[in-house]
Write a protein that holds these residues in place. Sequence first.
Motif, PDB file in Angstrom:
ATOM      1  N   GLY A 514      24.843  12.456  70.732  1.00  0.00           N
ATOM      2  CA  GLY A 514      25.650  12.132  71.877  1.00  0.00           C
ATOM      3  C   GLY A 514      26.662  10.946  71.641  1.00  0.00           C
ATOM      4  N   SER A 515      27.435  11.030  72.774  1.00  0.00           N
ATOM      5  CA  SER A 515      28.631  10.011  72.860  1.00  0.00           C
ATOM      6  C   SER A 515      28.401   8.975  73.962  1.00  0.00           C
ATOM      7  CB  SER A 515      29.949  10.896  73.017  1.00  0.00           C
ATOM      8  OG  SER A 515      29.788  11.413  74.207  1.00  0.00           O
ATOM      9  N   PHE A 516      28.836   8.070  73.732  1.00  0.00           N
ATOM     10  CA  PHE A 516      28.660   6.772  74.592  1.00  0.00           C
ATOM     11  C   PHE A 516      29.056   7.403  76.406  1.00  0.00           C
ATOM     12  CE2 PHE A 516      30.193   3.168  77.139  1.00  0.00           C
ATOM     13  CZ  PHE A 516      28.946   2.370  77.284  1.00  0.00           C
ATOM     14  N   GLN A 517      28.204   7.178  77.031  1.00  0.00           N
ATOM     15  CA  GLN A 517      28.172   7.862  78.325  1.00  0.00           C
ATOM     16  C   GLN A 517      28.233   6.312  79.422  1.00  0.00           C
ATOM     17  OE1 GLN A 517      28.557  10.999  79.264  1.00  0.00           O
ATOM     18  NE2 GLN A 517      28.438  11.151  77.111  1.00  0.00           N
ATOM     19  N   GLU A 541      23.558  17.304  70.460  1.00  0.00           N
ATOM     20  CA  GLU A 541      23.332  18.747  70.109  1.00  0.00           C
ATOM     21  C   GLU A 541      21.970  18.878  70.752  1.00  0.00           C
ATOM     22  OE1 GLU A 541      22.174  20.620  66.022  1.00  0.00           O
ATOM     23  OE2 GLU A 541      24.161  19.750  66.119  1.00  0.00           O
ATOM     24  N   ARG A 542      21.994  20.148  71.710  1.00  0.00           N
ATOM     25  CA  ARG A 542      20.812  20.688  72.207  1.00  0.00           C
ATOM     26  C   ARG A 542      19.529  20.666  71.190  1.00  0.00           C
ATOM     27  NH1 ARG A 542      19.419  21.657  77.249  1.00  0.00           N
ATOM     28  NH2 ARG A 542      21.572  21.446  78.074  1.00  0.00           N
ATOM     29  N   CYS A 543      18.311  20.456  71.816  1.00  0.00           N
ATOM     30  CA  CYS A 543      17.289  20.558  71.062  1.00  0.00           C
ATOM     31  C   CYS A 543      16.733  21.834  71.430  1.00  0.00           C
ATOM     32  CB  CYS A 543      16.315  19.392  71.629  1.00  0.00           C
ATOM     33  SG  CYS A 543      14.908  19.142  70.739  1.00  0.00           S
ATOM     34  N   TRP A 544      16.029  22.481  70.209  1.00  0.00           N
ATOM     35  CA  TRP A 544      15.584  24.044  70.571  1.00  0.00           C
ATOM     36  C   TRP A 544      14.441  23.859  71.635  1.00  0.00           C
ATOM     37  CZ3 TRP A 544      10.848  26.857  69.903  1.00  0.00           C
ATOM     38  CH2 TRP A 544      11.099  27.972  69.803  1.00  0.00           C
ATOM     39  N   ASN A 545      14.428  24.585  72.630  1.00  0.00           N
ATOM     40  CA  ASN A 545      13.582  24.441  73.664  1.00  0.00           C
ATOM     41  C   ASN A 545      13.529  23.116  74.452  1.00  0.00           C
ATOM     42  OD1 ASN A 545      12.699  27.007  74.480  1.00  0.00           O
ATOM     43  ND2 ASN A 545      10.966  26.947  73.324  1.00  0.00           N
ATOM     44  N   GLY A 546      14.555  22.592  74.375  1.00  0.00           N
ATOM     45  CA  GLY A 546      14.470  20.950  75.110  1.00  0.00           C
ATOM     46  C   GLY A 546      15.886  20.433  75.249  1.00  0.00           C
ATOM     47  N   GLU A 573      14.338  12.645  72.816  1.00  0.00           N
ATOM     48  CA  GLU A 573      15.193  11.386  73.708  1.00  0.00           C
ATOM     49  C   GLU A 573      14.610  10.094  72.769  1.00  0.00           C
ATOM     50  OE1 GLU A 573      15.024  13.017  78.259  1.00  0.00           O
ATOM     51  OE2 GLU A 573      13.565  11.634  77.395  1.00  0.00           O
ATOM     52  N   TYR A 574      15.657   9.484  72.290  1.00  0.00           N
ATOM     53  CA  TYR A 574      15.367   8.459  71.386  1.00  0.00           C
ATOM     54  C   TYR A 574      15.661   7.210  71.889  1.00  0.00           C
ATOM     55  CZ  TYR A 574      16.015  12.496  68.297  1.00  0.00           C
ATOM     56  OH  TYR A 574      15.813  13.762  67.478  1.00  0.00           O
ATOM     57  N   ASP A 575      14.851   6.004  71.636  1.00  0.00           N
ATOM     58  CA  ASP A 575      14.955   4.819  71.975  1.00  0.00           C
ATOM     59  C   ASP A 575      15.215   3.929  70.805  1.00  0.00           C
ATOM     60  OD1 ASP A 575      14.291   5.504  74.577  1.00  0.00           O
ATOM     61  OD2 ASP A 575      12.873   4.014  75.043  1.00  0.00           O
ATOM     62  N   ALA A 576      16.506   3.089  70.841  1.00  0.00           N
ATOM     63  CA  ALA A 576      16.920   2.416  69.620  1.00  0.00           C
ATOM     64  C   ALA A 576      16.923   0.753  70.066  1.00  0.00           C
ATOM     65  CB  ALA A 576      18.059   2.801  69.079  1.00  0.00           C
ATOM     66  N   LYS A 577      16.493  -0.004  69.166  1.00  0.00           N
ATOM     67  CA  LYS A 577      16.737  -1.336  69.448  1.00  0.00           C
ATOM     68  C   LYS A 577      17.699  -1.908  68.494  1.00  0.00           C
ATOM     69  CE  LYS A 577      12.785  -2.330  71.977  1.00  0.00           C
ATOM     70  NZ  LYS A 577      11.290  -2.517  71.948  1.00  0.00           N
ATOM     71  N   MET A 578      18.697  -3.042  68.936  1.00  0.00           N
ATOM     72  CA  MET A 578      19.573  -3.531  68.021  1.00  0.00           C
ATOM     73  C   MET A 578      19.888  -4.911  68.514  1.00  0.00           C
ATOM     74  SD  MET A 578      23.228  -1.780  68.802  1.00  0.00           S
ATOM     75  CE  MET A 578      24.315  -3.043  67.824  1.00  0.00           C
ATOM     76  N   THR A 579      20.392  -5.480  67.340  1.00  0.00           N
ATOM     77  CA  THR A 579      20.603  -7.071  67.951  1.00  0.00           C
ATOM     78  C   THR A 579      22.378  -7.104  67.607  1.00  0.00           C
ATOM     79  OG1 THR A 579      20.561  -7.657  65.608  1.00  0.00           O
ATOM     80  CG2 THR A 579      18.735  -8.248  67.255  1.00  0.00           C
TER      81      THR A 579
END
Length: 604
Positions: A514-517, A541-546, A573-579
């Motif tokens: 995705g792009s920043f929303q 990009e759309r996930c197959w059946n998701g 659906e991803y969750d990331a952590k960054m500093t």
Amino acid sequence: MRSPSAVILLLAGASAAWAKSSSGDHHWTPEVALRGVDPAKKTLYTAAEASDTFKCLDGSKSILFASVNDDYCDCPDGTDEPGTSACANGVFHCKNERHVGADIPSSRVNDGICDPECCDGSDEYLGIVKCPNTCMEVGAAHRKEVEAQRVLLAESEKIAKGYAEYAAQQSASRGGEIAKLERKLRDLNARVDELKELKKAAEDFAEREKGRGGAADCCPKIETCKALIEQHTEIVDKLDNRLEFLKEAAQQFENFAEESISEDDAAKKAFDLYSEYKALEEPDVEVTDPDAEDSEGDTCCAKLDSCRASLSRKRDEFSRGKERLNQLVAAYAALEAIRPEIGSADSAVKSVNRKYADYLQIFNKEEIAALPNAAEIDDEKSTNQPTEEECKDPLTKITRCLPGKAVESAKSLWSKVVTQVKKVTEGEDNTALAHDAGKAAAKLSKVESEISDVQGQLDEKKKLRDTDFGPAGVWEKIFKDCVSLDTSEYTYEVCLLDRASQKQKNGGHGPSLGSFQKWGRRDGKETAADKYKYMMYDHGERCWNGPERSVQVQVECGRETKLLSVVEMSKCEYDAKMTSPAACELAKKSAHSSSGKENVKDEL
Ligand code: MAN
């Protein structure tokens, strides 16, 4: 992890130990009541001593003070047994002097295991095991760690401050750059309008050229026109010669004695005629005539038009010169009737009279020739004569209005043309463009492409101006910087406030995440204070059946801009952590929230 049966066994052991000690060496005393109490709550327990009544801290019950830490659980919240394991929900506080205090479940008290949270060993006071006091070392290591964290935070905040300064500078200079680009765009648009007119003029010109027989008609007339200009110039020069001669003494009119003017009608009349002459005099404006030299590549008709324009100016010059000469001669002539007693007394009158006598002697016998007829180079077939209104625009209509037209204000009009041409086109030859539709079209498309270039730059700057770069604009400095993380299967990449992706580790092309929303959480449940702790990238990009792939990136203050982890919480659906140091600015002003727009400067 303790196994439940081991805990039961240990608890049983501990109760037995307490029972033994309660009835043996360890008698209950008021000090025993304070065992395991957090110092912050100590007064609640000491107050109970005075009244001999302890109120469970949840307020549910009152018991005798002597029942506190008597190894029997009375209070539903377990607060009567902070120092024993009698209540399943009790909390034991180890003081950990030289380190920091800690709470543990009171079930772990006297369970025969040294709890690492209690470095002072106070949780095992019955001595079932011997727990050494390690608080000195543990505390020192902790303080070292805290200090290192403090240094790191200070460094990170310093970097964040630099980011904020960068944003402030960008914002300040962007305002000026945007204004400059907008000005440039206005100028270029004006030039486009002008070029469109020139192109139209060139097309009209070509049309007229066709109508009047084109080159075959124009070419032979050029030489005639040039000859006519030469004849005109000769006559105008002669006229100028006479004028110059008379002008030499003209100053004397202004030196007439007061009495001459007041006492003699001829002197007065001469003086008035001279004043009228003065009003006719124009300051000499040096105008370069761009038609004097034919431009290479001009058609015969263009050359002829230029020549006609020059001729027209010559004729105009002649008629204005002649008018001035006649006026000045009339002023001189009026003095012939002056009364002798005045004339001979006034030296100015005398010298004017002398000059006039000389003039008559030198020039009077010779008539000023009339200008030769220029009709033979007139454009009889020319149609589509411009209106007067059209001719007021000196720049674009130059080729249609000036030729062959003795416009009264030709000279000033021409000087206006010259100035405008110089100013607007910076040396560009508009006259040439007005005669060549191809050239005008090429120039037009060049300026139009310049416009789209400038428009692009302007849009870019405006987009940056309107982007929310977080508190004090800190994220602008690292806008679009990319950070990546390798997991066992994928390499994740996040390009800040821009886009995110997932690539196969074996180098295969992976899907966009995705792009920043927006700033904020996926579920929209962020508070104003923690909004800038989350970035949402969506519509990947759309996930197959998701769903379409998306990633929520949680940011924490850190010295480096670094991706720490990425987890696929639910399908695609991803969750990331960054500093990042950029997140430290937020840590400092978590109470603030800012749009990150151009006004954030004030917050720095
Ligand atoms: C790819 C990756 C995975 C995702 C599946 C869904 O393999 O993007 O993270 O779960 O597609 O089909």
